[in-house]
Design an enzyme around this catalytic site. Structure first.
Site, PDB file in Angstrom:
ATOM      1  N   ASP A 223       0.867  -1.178   0.000  1.00 38.49           N
ATOM      2  CA  ASP A 223       0.000   0.000   0.000  1.00 38.49           C
ATOM      3  C   ASP A 223       0.906   1.231   0.000  1.00 38.49           C
ATOM      4  O   ASP A 223       2.052   1.124  -0.429  1.00 38.49           O
ATOM      5  CB  ASP A 223      -0.961  -0.057   1.201  1.00 38.49           C
ATOM      6  CG  ASP A 223      -2.255   0.707   0.936  1.00 38.49           C
ATOM      7  OD1 ASP A 223      -2.170   1.889   0.572  1.00 38.49           O
ATOM      8  OD2 ASP A 223      -3.345   0.126   1.087  1.00 38.49           O
ATOM      9  N   HIS A 246       2.208   1.930  -3.165  1.00 39.49           N
ATOM     10  CA  HIS A 246       1.305   2.897  -3.799  1.00 39.49           C
ATOM     11  C   HIS A 246       1.862   4.312  -3.762  1.00 39.49           C
ATOM     12  O   HIS A 246       1.126   5.269  -3.943  1.00 39.49           O
ATOM     13  CB  HIS A 246      -0.081   2.857  -3.146  1.00 39.49           C
ATOM     14  CG  HIS A 246      -0.798   1.552  -3.336  1.00 39.49           C
ATOM     15  ND1 HIS A 246      -2.056   1.316  -2.862  1.00 39.49           N
ATOM     16  CD2 HIS A 246      -0.418   0.402  -3.949  1.00 39.49           C
ATOM     17  CE1 HIS A 246      -2.434   0.079  -3.171  1.00 39.49           C
ATOM     18  NE2 HIS A 246      -1.452  -0.494  -3.824  1.00 39.49           N
TER      19      HIS A 246
END
Ligand SMILES: *[C@@H]1O[C@H](CO)[C@@H](O)[C@H](O)[C@H]1NC(C)=O
Ligand SMILES: *[C@@H]1O[C@H](CO)[C@@H](O)[C@H](O)[C@H]1NC(C)=O
Ligand SMILES: *[C@@H]1O[C@H](CO)[C@@H](O)[C@H](O)[C@H]1NC(C)=O
Length: 395
Positions: A223, A246
């Site tokens: 993430d 991310h």
């Protein structure tokens, strides 16, 4: 006068000897508290018992830093809560040690596996904290329910003047590190390691604190590498590598009532590789009012990154959000000296709501698209363009 000198020295040494004895004694080895280090027995209680002694300053009397020593080896530990205030500075030294969490989420009733709260001058040195999250990522339903009841690997709450160095976090079930309310703190040479497929494993999540520096840190996760919640102030990120993951993200903001301002974020000299986003600021449509200002991104290398530069005020990961303009005001934002390759044709995307984005600067950008030139996309924004900017931003 001449004669008093040796006496003074003798008196001084008399004071010093007990101090040195105490200094050497101010290390509490968890093995003396029953830790087995066989990788199976729950050594959590031994760690908590060593903490109690060191935090209470029984040995150093609060005069000297106390150390909880986790000697080299492999340990297993159920959730651990370590609470302050302590009598003086305290260190958890785990150089050469691997500490493993229970794999089963059902064993956790807390928001974190290693939770440390309300400690001034905490130092964490070394150690590999392994969250054993592999099974959790498969059964994780956070995306559909939008609530995540999962434990972070390391959660520091209200720990002012904390130092975390040379530490590794592996395969967390949820965020690797959650740092909340820890003013004036430093993270240096931290390593975060989980596969790109590990769901919701933000590397370092920061919120509601004033003064934090993160340097020389390598983050591979599933993430955001670093995410900023509301109330993040004066945070410097320097020499960090990110990817897979991310990217580095401010927000999402504007989701809850009463969010505190974000102010003073510097992201510098970072390399971002193979992530779905580079540097981004995101806020929810409709949502609650708030501000985020003085955010500067500089000297960043993007290698095969999706959406390298992204401001998204229509952030709606589920696709099912209330419609309407974002109420998060963004101001004094700069993107400078950002170079490299984008995997999305749109390399610079600045999506603002009407009147919410003020004083943006884009300077010295050189981003290439996949197999050709990249483009930019802009909405409700007119940034100041300085130097050469490729692709041209908001022409
Ligand atoms: C972080 O770094 C900045 C700039 O180098 C410095 O001014 C600040 O005092 C540092 N903060 C902490 C908490 O060490
Ligand atoms: C920081 O900058 C130096 C000098 O340009 C470079 O060698 C280094 O790779 C950079 N670090 C990161 C993490 O980008
Ligand atoms: C923008 O942010 C920088 C860094 O915090 C600050 O020095 C500068 O004064 C700010 N500019 C404005 C116009 O607020």
């Amino acid at each position: 006068m001449v004669k008093t000198k040796p006496i003074g020295r003798a008196v001084f040494s008399l004071f010093l000897i007990p101090l040195i004895v105490k200094y050497q004694a101010a290390v509490v080895d968890i093995k003396t508290k029953g830790a087995k280090g066989d990788g199976k027995t729950d050594d959590g209680p031994a760690i908590m018992s060593a903490w109690k002694e060191a935090c209470g300053g029984l040995l150093g009397g609060g005069l000297l830093p106390e150390t909880v020593l986790i000697p080299p080896g492999t340990y297993f530990a159920a959730p651990i809560q370590l609470k302050g205030p302590c009598k003086g500075p305290i260190e958890i030294k785990a150089t050469g040690a691997t500490i493993k969490a229970p794999p089963e989420v059902a064993k956790f009733k807390t928001d974190g596996w290693i939770e440390i709260e309300g400690v001034d001058k905490l130092t964490m040195t070394g150690g590999n904290y392994d969250g054993q999250g592999q099974a959790t990522w498969k059964s994780n339903n956070c995306a559909s329910t939008r609530v995540c009841k999962l434990p972070a690997n390391i959660r520091l709450t209200n720990c002012k003047n904390a130092v975390v160095k040379d530490l590794t976090s592996t395969n967390s079930k949820f965020f690797h590190m959650n740092i909340l309310g820890c003013d004036n703190s430093n993270l240096d040479h931290v390593t975060i390691n989980a596969p790109g497929t590990s769901l919701n494993t933000d590397g370092i999540h920061i919120g509601r604190l004033n003064g934090l520096n993160i340097t020389n840190t390598n983050i591979k996760t599933g993430d955001d590498c670093i995410s900023f919640g509301d109330g993040s102030k004066n945070v410097h990120i320097d020499k960090v590598t990110c990817g897979p993951g991310h990217g580095i993200s401010i927000g999402s903001l504007g989701r809850y009532p009463g969010e505190l301002p974000v102010q003073g974020i510097w992201i510098k000299n970072c390399t971002i590789t193979g992530t779905d986003n580079g540097v981004r600021i995101k806020s929810w449509p409709a949502g609650t009012p708030g501000t985020a200002s003085d955010m500067h991104f500089e000297d960043i290398i993007m290698q095969k990154v999706g959406n390298p530069i992204l401001v998204d005020q229509e952030y709606c990961p589920s696709g099912k959000c209330q419609k309407g303009p974002s109420k998060t005001k963004l101001s004094n934002v700069s993107f400078r000296k950002i170079k490299g390759s984008s995997t999305t044709k749109v390399a610079v995307k600045l999506i603002c709501s009407p009147g919410t984005c003020d004083t943006f600067e884009i300077a010295d950008i050189n981003l290439q698209g996949p197999g050709g030139p990249a483009t930019s996309e802009c909405k409700n924004i007119k940034p100041k363009v300085v130097g050469q900017v490729v692709p041209p931003a908001c022409p």
